[in-house]
Design a protein around this motif. Structure first.
Motif, PDB file in Angstrom:
ATOM      1  N   PRO A 123       0.816  -1.222   0.000  1.00 50.43           N
ATOM      2  CA  PRO A 123       0.000   0.000   0.000  1.00 50.43           C
ATOM      3  C   PRO A 123       0.847   1.268   0.000  1.00 50.43           C
ATOM      4  CG  PRO A 123      -0.877  -1.558   1.578  1.00 50.43           C
ATOM      5  CD  PRO A 123       0.435  -2.106   1.111  1.00 50.43           C
ATOM      6  N   SER A 124       1.928   1.276   0.743  1.00 48.48           N
ATOM      7  CA  SER A 124       2.799   2.447   0.774  1.00 48.48           C
ATOM      8  C   SER A 124       3.516   2.638  -0.557  1.00 48.48           C
ATOM      9  CB  SER A 124       3.838   2.312   1.892  1.00 48.48           C
ATOM     10  OG  SER A 124       3.213   2.210   3.137  1.00 48.48           O
ATOM     11  N   ILE A 125       3.949   1.542  -1.151  1.00 42.13           N
ATOM     12  CA  ILE A 125       4.631   1.624  -2.439  1.00 42.13           C
ATOM     13  C   ILE A 125       3.678   2.138  -3.512  1.00 42.13           C
ATOM     14  CG2 ILE A 125       5.690   0.245  -4.271  1.00 42.13           C
ATOM     15  CD1 ILE A 125       6.887  -1.510  -2.031  1.00 42.13           C
ATOM     16  N   SER A 126       2.450   1.620  -3.530  1.00 45.16           N
ATOM     17  CA  SER A 126       1.506   2.058  -4.557  1.00 45.16           C
ATOM     18  C   SER A 126       1.093   3.506  -4.352  1.00 45.16           C
ATOM     19  CB  SER A 126       0.282   1.138  -4.590  1.00 45.16           C
ATOM     20  OG  SER A 126      -0.445   1.244  -3.389  1.00 45.16           O
ATOM     21  N   GLY A 150       2.993   5.873  -3.000  1.00 43.31           N
ATOM     22  CA  GLY A 150       4.141   6.662  -3.429  1.00 43.31           C
ATOM     23  C   GLY A 150       4.284   6.687  -4.937  1.00 43.31           C
ATOM     24  N   LEU A 151       4.036   5.557  -5.583  1.00 34.87           N
ATOM     25  CA  LEU A 151       4.091   5.493  -7.034  1.00 34.87           C
ATOM     26  C   LEU A 151       3.021   6.366  -7.668  1.00 34.87           C
ATOM     27  CD1 LEU A 151       5.503   4.100  -9.422  1.00 34.87           C
ATOM     28  CD2 LEU A 151       3.782   2.305  -9.242  1.00 34.87           C
ATOM     29  N   ARG A 152       1.830   6.327  -7.110  1.00 25.08           N
ATOM     30  CA  ARG A 152       0.726   7.141  -7.627  1.00 25.08           C
ATOM     31  C   ARG A 152       1.032   8.632  -7.482  1.00 25.08           C
ATOM     32  NH1 ARG A 152      -4.579   6.123  -8.641  1.00 25.08           N
ATOM     33  NH2 ARG A 152      -4.347   4.026  -7.870  1.00 25.08           N
ATOM     34  N   GLU A 153       1.516   9.042  -6.327  1.00 26.50           N
ATOM     35  CA  GLU A 153       1.859  10.450  -6.107  1.00 26.50           C
ATOM     36  C   GLU A 153       3.018  10.890  -6.990  1.00 26.50           C
ATOM     37  OE1 GLU A 153       0.384  12.855  -4.273  1.00 26.50           O
ATOM     38  OE2 GLU A 153      -1.188  11.374  -3.951  1.00 26.50           O
ATOM     39  N   GLY A 154       4.019  10.037  -7.137  1.00 28.15           N
ATOM     40  CA  GLY A 154       5.162  10.378  -7.973  1.00 28.15           C
ATOM     41  C   GLY A 154       4.789  10.520  -9.437  1.00 28.15           C
ATOM     42  N   LEU A 155       3.974   9.604  -9.940  1.00 26.91           N
ATOM     43  CA  LEU A 155       3.554   9.701 -11.333  1.00 26.91           C
ATOM     44  C   LEU A 155       2.620  10.881 -11.564  1.00 26.91           C
ATOM     45  CD1 LEU A 155       3.116   5.968 -12.334  1.00 26.91           C
ATOM     46  CD2 LEU A 155       4.837   7.575 -13.132  1.00 26.91           C
ATOM     47  N   LEU A 188      -4.808   2.779 -15.105  1.00 27.88           N
ATOM     48  CA  LEU A 188      -3.797   1.715 -15.100  1.00 27.88           C
ATOM     49  C   LEU A 188      -3.206   1.509 -13.712  1.00 27.88           C
ATOM     50  CD1 LEU A 188      -1.946   2.440 -18.463  1.00 27.88           C
ATOM     51  CD2 LEU A 188      -3.463   0.520 -17.937  1.00 27.88           C
ATOM     52  N   LEU A 189      -2.962   2.597 -13.010  1.00 29.61           N
ATOM     53  CA  LEU A 189      -2.437   2.466 -11.646  1.00 29.61           C
ATOM     54  C   LEU A 189      -3.456   1.820 -10.712  1.00 29.61           C
ATOM     55  CD1 LEU A 189      -0.494   5.796 -11.154  1.00 29.61           C
ATOM     56  CD2 LEU A 189       0.443   3.500 -11.293  1.00 29.61           C
TER      57      LEU A 189
END
Length: 101
Positions: free
Chosen positions: A20-23, A25-30, A82-83
């Motif tokens: 959950p933390s990785i997703s 962070g990935l969502r915010e970064g993208l 997609l995310l």
């Protein structure tokens, strides 16, 4: 119970809490990357969507301006979809939480 099996169980528990933390962070970064890319394209590009929007503005062709805006919005929506799909697929173990209105 030996020390080694307890350490492996603890490691597995911590590994399960990371997606959950990785997703997130990935969502915010993208999202930040996409916003920055659009902003830079609109400010400093001489071709692409900025050119299309400037060209449409100069010729009073609002359909060009709106079509470029729709392309930007739809691309962001596709990235979000997609995310969301990848997040739901990779975190199938997570119980479904009710969404608040």
């Amino acid at each position: 119970m030996s020390f080694r099996s307890a350490a492996v169980e603890t490691h597995d528990d911590r590994a399960a809490s990371r997606p959950p933390s990785i997703s997130a962070g990935l969502r915010e970064g993208l999202a930040s990357g996409w916003q920055t890319l659009v902003a830079v394209e609109l400010i400093a590009s001489f071709e692409g969507l900025r050119y299309l929007m400037a060209y449409g503005r100069q010729l009073f062709q609002l359909e060009l301006v709106f079509s470029a805006m729709i392309v930007v919005g739809l691309t962001g929506l596709v990235i979000h979809g997609l995310l969301t799909f990848a997040e739901n697929y990779l975190q199938r173990w997570r119980p479904e939480t009710p969404r608040s209105a």
